[in-house]
Design an enzyme around this catalytic site. Structure first.
Site, short mmCIF file in Angstrom:
data_model
loop_
_atom_site.label_atom_id
_atom_site.label_comp_id
_atom_site.label_asym_id
_atom_site.label_seq_id
_atom_site.Cartn_x
_atom_site.Cartn_y
_atom_site.Cartn_z
N THR A 66 -5.47 2.67 2.49
CA THR A 66 -6.46 1.98 3.11
C THR A 66 -6.18 2.07 4.74
O THR A 66 -5.09 1.93 4.92
CB THR A 66 -6.99 0.65 2.45
OG1 THR A 66 -5.83 -0.44 2.86
CG2 THR A 66 -7.04 0.52 1.25
N ILE A 118 -4.29 -1.43 5.95
CA ILE A 118 -2.89 -1.80 5.36
C ILE A 118 -2.16 -0.36 5.62
O ILE A 118 -1.11 -0.35 6.45
CB ILE A 118 -2.90 -2.16 3.93
CG1 ILE A 118 -3.62 -3.58 3.68
CG2 ILE A 118 -1.40 -2.25 3.39
CD1 ILE A 118 -3.87 -3.98 2.46
N CYS A 119 -2.41 0.72 4.73
CA CYS A 119 -1.35 1.84 4.86
C CYS A 119 -1.63 2.73 5.74
O CYS A 119 -0.57 3.58 6.05
CB CYS A 119 -1.90 2.70 3.17
SG CYS A 119 -1.57 1.58 1.92
N VAL A 120 -2.82 2.93 6.48
CA VAL A 120 -2.68 3.34 7.95
C VAL A 120 -2.24 2.59 9.07
O VAL A 120 -1.39 2.78 9.94
CB VAL A 120 -4.09 4.10 8.27
CG1 VAL A 120 -4.16 4.57 9.78
CG2 VAL A 120 -4.39 4.91 7.07
N PRO A 146 1.94 1.65 9.47
CA PRO A 146 2.68 2.72 9.98
C PRO A 146 2.41 3.15 11.36
O PRO A 146 3.16 3.47 12.16
CB PRO A 146 2.50 3.77 9.02
CG PRO A 146 1.92 3.41 7.82
CD PRO A 146 1.29 1.99 8.27
#
Length: 191
Positions: free
Chosen positions: A114, A117-119, A122
């Site tokens: 998502t 969160i996941c983008v 990082p």
């Protein structure tokens, strides 16, 4: 040419967690459009010959496998994908961080599921580590539109460029009459 332009010679692409289960959790955008854009982004990368890194999180759990189209378009990147054991920030996973460094590019194109969160995490770390980052907003999605908007604003404030898949196609093409421009026009259905 403007010094900040991303080209096939100076950019790399990171596709994060475009997994079947993870995508089903998102409601911020039409997930079919997000999936179509992920496929388009993979095709752009393949046509342009840029380095592409795929990663997954806990693909043997509810997050599930990557969408199958990525294996068809990017068989080598798919086979070499970085399988994270559940580390939220992919850049905290040493194997992924090392793989990003090994690409040898400072300009990164990032998309994933998502966004919030996941983008987000990082990308914030990539910026801290000195990378230039463009986030493909239409190839990413979150649980809510609110969460997605806030993540994009936070990344932009930190220095990331927020763009669309079509903007990237045009940036790479430069001229539709060139061999790469012609390939990208076909991918983008401009023919």
């Amino acid at each position: 040419m403007h010094k900040n332009v991303y080209t096939p010679d100076n950019a790399a692409m990171l596709l994060i967690d475009h997994q079947v289960g993870t995508m089903s959790w998102t409601h911020s955008h039409d997930i079919n459009l997000v999936k179509a854009n992920a496929i388009k982004l993979a095709k752009i990368g393949a046509a342009a010959g840029i380095p592409i890194l795929l990663t997954t999180s806990m693909e043997d759990q509810v997050q599930g496998p990557l969408i199958s189209e990525l294996e068809e378009i990017l068989p080598e990147a798919f086979a070499n994908r970085i399988r994270r054991p559940g580390i939220v920030n992919a850049m905290h996973h040493q194997e992924f961080n090392d793989a990003v460094k090994a690409l040898g590019r400072k300009k990164l194109i990032v998309a994933g599921i998502t966004t919030e969160i996941c983008v987000l995490f990082p990308v914030l770390q990539m910026l801290d580590e000195g990378y230039e980052v463009q986030v493909a907003a239409d190839t990413s999605a979150s649980r809510t539109k609110y969460g997605d908007d806030l993540a994009l604003r936070r990344m932009e404030k930190a220095g990331a460029v927020i763009m669309t898949t079509d903007q990237l196609i045009s940036e790479f093409a430069i001229d539709w009459r060139t061999p790469l421009g012609s390939k990208l026009a076909i991918i983008n259905n401009y023919n």
